[in-house]
Design a protein around this motif. Structure first.
Motif, short mmCIF file in Angstrom:
data_model
loop_
_atom_site.label_atom_id
_atom_site.label_comp_id
_atom_site.label_asym_id
_atom_site.label_seq_id
_atom_site.Cartn_x
_atom_site.Cartn_y
_atom_site.Cartn_z
N UNK A 182 -23.68 -4.06 20.89
CA UNK A 182 -23.01 -4.43 19.70
C UNK A 182 -21.36 -4.43 20.19
N UNK A 183 -20.89 -5.43 20.56
CA UNK A 183 -19.51 -5.39 21.04
C UNK A 183 -18.42 -5.49 20.03
N UNK A 184 -18.88 -5.52 18.83
CA UNK A 184 -17.77 -5.45 17.66
C UNK A 184 -17.62 -4.08 17.04
N UNK A 185 -16.75 -3.43 17.23
CA UNK A 185 -16.35 -2.05 16.84
C UNK A 185 -16.53 -1.94 15.28
N UNK A 186 -16.16 -2.79 14.76
CA UNK A 186 -16.28 -2.74 13.03
C UNK A 186 -17.59 -2.77 12.53
N UNK A 187 -18.74 -2.86 13.52
CA UNK A 187 -20.02 -2.91 13.08
C UNK A 187 -20.78 -1.61 13.12
N UNK A 188 -20.21 -0.62 13.73
CA UNK A 188 -20.64 0.79 13.80
C UNK A 188 -20.63 1.45 12.48
N UNK A 189 -21.48 2.28 12.27
CA UNK A 189 -21.60 2.80 10.82
C UNK A 189 -20.76 4.17 10.86
N UNK A 190 -20.61 4.81 12.10
CA UNK A 190 -19.75 6.16 12.17
C UNK A 190 -19.11 5.96 13.60
N UNK A 191 -18.21 7.09 13.72
CA UNK A 191 -17.62 7.20 15.01
C UNK A 191 -18.50 7.48 15.92
N UNK A 192 -19.52 8.46 15.63
CA UNK A 192 -20.63 8.94 16.56
C UNK A 192 -21.46 7.82 17.06
N UNK A 193 -21.92 6.71 16.08
CA UNK A 193 -22.63 5.58 16.54
C UNK A 193 -21.80 4.87 17.68
N UNK A 194 -20.59 4.73 17.53
CA UNK A 194 -19.83 4.06 18.35
C UNK A 194 -19.80 4.98 19.64
N UNK A 195 -19.60 6.18 19.64
CA UNK A 195 -19.59 6.68 20.84
C UNK A 195 -20.75 6.84 21.71
N UNK A 196 -21.89 7.16 20.93
CA UNK A 196 -23.11 6.85 21.87
C UNK A 196 -23.56 5.33 22.04
N UNK A 197 -22.74 4.40 21.95
CA UNK A 197 -23.07 2.82 21.98
C UNK A 197 -23.87 2.37 23.00
N UNK A 198 -25.07 1.63 22.82
CA UNK A 198 -25.68 1.11 23.82
C UNK A 198 -25.20 0.01 24.77
N UNK A 199 -25.59 -0.17 25.84
CA UNK A 199 -25.12 -1.02 26.82
C UNK A 199 -26.29 -1.93 27.39
N UNK A 200 -25.68 -3.27 27.52
CA UNK A 200 -26.59 -4.12 28.10
C UNK A 200 -27.23 -3.93 29.32
N UNK A 201 -28.28 -4.08 29.50
CA UNK A 201 -29.10 -3.72 30.76
C UNK A 201 -28.41 -4.67 31.98
N UNK A 202 -27.99 -5.98 31.49
CA UNK A 202 -27.40 -6.72 32.47
C UNK A 202 -25.98 -6.06 32.94
N UNK A 203 -25.46 -5.57 32.32
CA UNK A 203 -24.20 -4.57 32.65
C UNK A 203 -24.16 -3.65 33.65
N UNK A 204 -25.37 -3.10 33.90
CA UNK A 204 -25.75 -1.88 34.58
C UNK A 204 -26.89 -2.36 35.55
N UNK A 205 -26.79 -3.03 36.42
CA UNK A 205 -28.01 -3.44 37.49
C UNK A 205 -28.38 -2.24 38.18
#
Length: 375
Positions: free
Chosen positions: A149-172
C-alpha cells in the motif's frame, strides 16, 4: 541531589516529554522523537530541559550515531541516532558503575512504561498524524513505491504504517532455488561472526551474554555451541518485518518477557554493562532446516519503544517456511533479529565477516541477500 541523579532525572523528563508530545498530534512534527539527535530545529527545546553538564555528557560520552558500510557500493557512511535512543542510552550509562547499577532498575521501569504507552498511542486512529512527519524525517518518500500500500493516507494507524508490507518483487531472494544458501532476515544493519567467541570479542560487550541466557534454555543452547551468529539490527526507518533466513519446519516458538533497552550498537558495544540481548523482550523460533535437518534459531528481539513482536498468521509450530518468507513484524521502534547456526552449518560470506571484525562495522543489507552457504 548529585549531578548524576540530576542528569538522569532530566533525561527521563526529556524522554517523557517526547512521548507525551506524541499524544499532541498537531505538534508532532515540531518535537518529533524520530528526528536525528543533531536536528537542531526540532530539538532546541532540549536545552530548556537538560542541564548544561548533561548535554555536554551526551555529546562527549556518546557519538551522534553509527558508521555503516553499504554492501553494494562498499562506501562507509554515518547514520545519526534518533533523539529518543540517545536519551535512553544516557539513562543507562551515565555516572559511576555504582550509580549505573542503581539506575538500571529505574530505567527498566521507565522504558517499559514508555514503550507500552507509545504502543497504545500508535494504535489509535489519531496517530496517523505521525505518518507524514516520520516519512519526512527519514526521507522515505522514494521507498513508498515498494510497499503493498504505497499511499500513506490509507493506513489506519501509525503502527499499521510502521509494520507496512512490502511487495515481493521489491526484495528478490538471492538464488531462491539454492537450499544451501542462507540469507538476510531483514532490511538491516548486519554483523556476522563464524563463532560466538568472535561475536563477544568484537561486538557483544555486555556482561553475562551466553547462548543459554539468550535462549532461556541451556539444552537448546548446547545445540549451537561453537556455532555461527548473524545479528540483524533494524533501525526505525527500515521495513520492519523479518523473514526466514533458511527453509525449514517450525519446531517451537517461545516468547520471553524482558526489558525495552535500546539495541543501538553503542549499547551493545559498551564493555561491562548489562547485556541488552539477554535482557530484552524476545521470541525464539526454532527451525529444523529442510536441506540438512539441522536446527536454526531465529530470535526476534524487541527494543526501546517496541511494544509488540507479532508473527504472521499461520506461522506456528509445524509450519513449513521457505527461505525469504515473511515470518512476522515489529511494531514501532528499532529492533533486532539474531540467527544462530550450529557449528559447521554455514560458511558466512567473507565481506560480512570482514566488515564485522576488521572494520568493526555493520553492513547495510536487504531481505534475501546472501549471508553464507552450507559447505
Amino acid at each position: 541531589m548529585s549531578e548524576t541523579q540530576a542528569g538522569f532525572d532530566a533525561s527521563a523528563k526529556a524522554l517523557d516529554t517526547l512521548t507525551n508530545t506524541a499524544e499532541n498530534h498537531p505538534d508532532a512534527q515540531i518535537t518529533n522523537l524520530h528526528h536525528p539527535a543533531n536536528h537542531e530545529s526540532s530539538h532546541s527545546w532540549l536545552g530548556k530541559i537538560l542541564p548544561a553538564s548533561t548535554r555536554d555528557n551526551l555529546e562527549t560520552r556518546f557519538h551522534m550515531g553509527n558508521y555503516v558500510i553499504d554492501r553494494q557500493t562498499g562506501e562507509k557512511s554515518f547514520e545519526a541516532m534518533s533523539i529518543y535512543v540517545r536519551l535512553g542510552m544516557h539513562m543507562l550509562y551515565y555516572g559511576s558503575e555504582q550509580e549505573k547499577a542503581l539506575h538500571w532498575q529505574k530505567t527498566l521501569e521507565l522504558l517499559k512504561n514508555q514503550s507500552e504507552k507509545m504502543g497504545r498511542e500508535y494504535d489509535t486512529p489519531e496517530s496517523r498524524a505521525h505518518i507524514e512527519p516520520f516519512i519526512k524525517s527519514f526521507d522515505l518518500q522514494d521507498s513508498l513505491v515498494e510497499m503493498v500500500q504505497p499511499d500513506p493516507t490509507k493506513y489506519a494507524t501509525f503502527n499499521d504504517f510502521f509494520a507496512r508490507e512490502i511487495k515481493e518483487s521489491a526484495r528478490p531472494i538471492a538464488e531462491p532455488e539454492d537450499e544451501f544458501m542462507t540469507s538476510s532476515p531483514a532490511d538491516c544493519r548486519l554483523t556476522a561472526y563464524p563463532t560466538i567467541d568472535l561475536a563477544t570479542e568484537y561486538w557483544i560487550k555486555g556482561r553475562g551474554f551466553t547462548l543459554s541466557r539468550l535462549l532461556a534454555d541451556p539444552a537448546l543452547a548446547d545445540l549451537f555451541d561453537g556455532g555461527s551468529i548473524v545479528i540483524a539490527r533494524l533501525a526505525p526507518q527500515d521495513y520492519h518485518r523479518w523473514h526466514a533466513p533458511v527453509s525449514g519446519t517450525v519446531e517451537s516458538v517461545k516468547d520471553i518477557a524482558g526489558a525495552y533497552y535500546t539495541v543501538n550498537p553503542q549499547a551493545i558495544n559498551e564493555p561491562g554493562t548489562l547485556d541488552v540481548f539477554c535482557e530484552n523482550k524476545r521470541s525464539v523460533m526454532l527451525l529444523k532446516r529442510s536441506c540438512t535437518g539441522s536446527p536454526v534459531a531465529i530470535i526476534a528481539v524487541g527494543a526501546m519503544l517496541v511494544g509488540t513482536i507479532k508473527y504472521n498468521e499461520g506461522v506456528e509450530v509445524g509450519t513449513n517456511v521457505r527461505r525469504g518468507q515473511c515470518l512476522g513484524a515489529f511494531y514501532y521502534g528499532g529492533s533486532t533479529v539474531i540467527v544462530l547456526y550450529p557449528k559447521g552449518e554455514v560458511v558466512l560470506d567473507e565481506d560480512l565477516v570482514r566488515h564485522s571484525t576488521n572494520d568493526k562495522c555493520e553492513t547495510l543489507m536487504r531481505v534475501g541477500w546472501s549471508t553464507g552457504t552450507t559447505p
